[in-house]
Design a protein around this motif. Structure first.
Motif, mmCIF file in Angstrom:
data_model
loop_
_atom_site.group_PDB
_atom_site.id
_atom_site.type_symbol
_atom_site.label_atom_id
_atom_site.label_comp_id
_atom_site.label_asym_id
_atom_site.label_seq_id
_atom_site.Cartn_x
_atom_site.Cartn_y
_atom_site.Cartn_z
ATOM 1 N N ALA A 126 0.872 -1.108 0.013
ATOM 2 C CA ALA A 126 0.162 -0.100 0.102
ATOM 3 C C ALA A 126 0.918 1.164 0.206
ATOM 4 N N ILE A 127 0.265 2.231 -0.698
ATOM 5 C CA ILE A 127 1.124 3.573 -0.745
ATOM 6 C C ILE A 127 -0.057 4.584 -0.198
ATOM 7 N N SER A 128 0.281 5.770 0.243
ATOM 8 C CA SER A 128 -0.508 6.898 0.803
ATOM 9 C C SER A 128 -0.877 7.852 -0.221
ATOM 10 N N GLN A 129 -1.933 8.545 -0.176
ATOM 11 C CA GLN A 129 -2.020 9.637 -1.160
ATOM 12 C C GLN A 129 -1.204 10.225 -1.991
ATOM 13 N N ALA A 130 -0.207 10.659 -1.043
ATOM 14 C CA ALA A 130 0.756 11.756 -1.761
ATOM 15 C C ALA A 130 1.764 11.022 -2.671
ATOM 16 N N LEU A 131 2.081 9.966 -2.376
ATOM 17 C CA LEU A 131 2.840 8.803 -3.339
ATOM 18 C C LEU A 131 1.911 8.557 -4.631
ATOM 19 N N ALA A 132 0.701 8.222 -4.283
ATOM 20 C CA ALA A 132 -0.310 7.754 -5.519
ATOM 21 C C ALA A 132 -0.081 9.095 -6.481
ATOM 22 N N LYS A 133 -0.537 10.266 -5.851
ATOM 23 C CA LYS A 133 -0.370 11.418 -6.693
ATOM 24 C C LYS A 133 0.811 11.461 -7.424
ATOM 25 N N PHE A 134 1.910 11.397 -6.816
ATOM 26 C CA PHE A 134 3.125 11.269 -7.390
ATOM 27 C C PHE A 134 3.548 10.455 -8.781
ATOM 28 N N VAL A 135 2.720 9.467 -8.532
ATOM 29 C CA VAL A 135 2.728 8.398 -9.780
ATOM 30 C C VAL A 135 1.872 8.991 -11.013
ATOM 31 N N SER A 136 0.708 9.338 -10.543
ATOM 32 C CA SER A 136 -0.325 9.949 -11.332
ATOM 33 C C SER A 136 0.300 11.083 -12.255
ATOM 34 N N ILE A 137 0.890 12.086 -11.562
ATOM 35 C CA ILE A 137 1.513 13.230 -12.222
ATOM 36 C C ILE A 137 2.740 12.912 -13.212
ATOM 37 N N ASN A 138 3.400 11.701 -12.778
ATOM 38 C CA ASN A 138 4.736 11.559 -13.473
ATOM 39 C C ASN A 138 4.629 10.001 -14.357
#
Length: 362
Positions: free
Chosen positions: A280-292
């Motif tokens: 599992a990853i938290s929201q900040a890391l998931a957003k990082f994946v989404s953006i990049n």
């Protein structure tokens, strides 16, 4: 001899021109007079307004002890106009209420903010695995009202994740579409081609997609042969909600074969990363994946790929041993879950009360 007296003789045309000139002069004088009256009136009105504003400001600022620009004070007039408009609207609203019109949400009812999901779980599946999906539905995920209840009461969203066939729109895609219409529990990644070699890309697209769609605390990737104890998982995650940039799983350094292993170390072990069965990853890391998403490199395995994305970030690597497999056992009767689901052959990996693997004929 007769002499004629000299006279000033003027033609009719000259008289007309003179008359017009006099009329034009008169009209111009009248226009100038009216214009002077208009300008004087406007100046007088503006002066009166300024006098009124100064008097009002003197009252508001304790007889002028605090100096405020007259020009800036024009905001007072704007505020008064807005107050008049609001008063008029309030009167219209009161009149509408008297006539029986009721707002959709009354002032006495405070709208409750929508609760943020604790976690969105993506169960990565593929074509031809409906039996596995049915086992997951019967064991821990649920369907229909049970699935909705889990989302509402426990804040756990669970969906199967699959891409599209290489031959887009063929029988494989059609089977998934039909199944999804019946169960409504899929995330279908239209931009992803479903092939075994593209699992790391699929994992990346999954995290990017759910980060864009759900505002959750955590996002988890799970294999479709995993049994998840929702309560135990929820309690484990809840203990880390206040931590930023969480990357949680059974952390390891053992290596799967990666063709580009030389980028990671000496070929015997890699950097620490979570085992691929569940993490599992938290929201900040998931957003990082989404953006990049377009710039993140993937490798032969999804767990190594995800771990590589976070090496250069300030990430909380949480080695949660409850996510680790402690033992492998076989049960010929298949009595492994609370619903007493049976199969001819079941292997289960006991994941210390959080997860365990189920494999039927695999």
């Amino acid at each position: 001899m007769q002499h004629h007296k000299g006279t000033n003789h003027r033609s009719p045309g000259g008289k007309t021109t003179l008359l017009r000139s006099r009329i034009s002069t008169l009209m111009l004088s009248m226009f100038a007079t009216f214009a002077s009256f208009y300008v004087a009136g406007r100046l007088w009105q503006d002066a009166q307004n300024r006098v009124y504003i100064i008097k009002e400001l003197d009252k508001l600022t304790d007889q002028g002890q605090n100096a405020i620009s007259v020009d800036d004070s024009l905001k007072v007039i704007a505020c008064r106009e807005q107050q008049k408009e609001l008063l008029a609207l309030q009167m219209e609203l009161d009149a509408a209420k008297k006539e029986g019109f009721v707002p959709k949400y009354s002032g006495s009812e405070t709208a409750k903010p929508k609760k943020r999901p604790l976690i969105v779980i993506g169960i990565l599946t593929t074509f031809g695995q409906k039996n596995k999906r049915d086992v997951v539905r019967k064991s821990w995920m649920g369907t229909g009202s049970a699935l909705a209840k889990m989302e509402k009461e426990k804040g756990v969203v669970a969906r199967f994740v699959i891409g599209r066939s290489e031959n887009h729109g063929d029988a494989l895609d059609l089977e998934i579409d039909i199944e999804n219409r019946q169960t409504n529990d899929f995330i279908i990644l239209d931009e992803h081609v479903e092939t075994p070699k593209q699992l790391p890309e699929k994992t990346k697209f999954f995290f990017a997609h759910v980060a864009d769609v759900w505002d959750a605390e955590f996002y988890a990737k799970v294999n479709d042969n995993i049994y998840v104890n929702i309560d135990a998982l929820g309690n484990t995650l809840a203990a880390h909600v206040d931590k930023p940039r969480v990357y949680m799983g059974c952390m390891k350094s053992q290596k799967w074969y990666e063709p580009e292993w030389w980028k990671f170390g000496d070929g015997k072990s890699y950097f620490r990363h979570a085992s691929g069965e569940i993490f599992a990853i938290s929201q900040a890391l998931a957003k990082f994946v989404s953006i990049n998403r377009s710039n993140l490199r993937t490798y032969a395995h999804d767990d190594v790929s995800v771990g590589s994305w976070f090496i250069g970030l300030d990430v909380n690597h949480i080695n949660e041993r409850k996510f680790c497999c402690s033992s492998w056992v076989s049960d010929s009767n298949g009595q492994w879950d609370p619903h007493a689901w049976t199969a001819s052959s079941v292997k289960e990996c006991r994941f210390r009360d959080v997860i365990r693997t189920i494999c039927s004929g695999v």
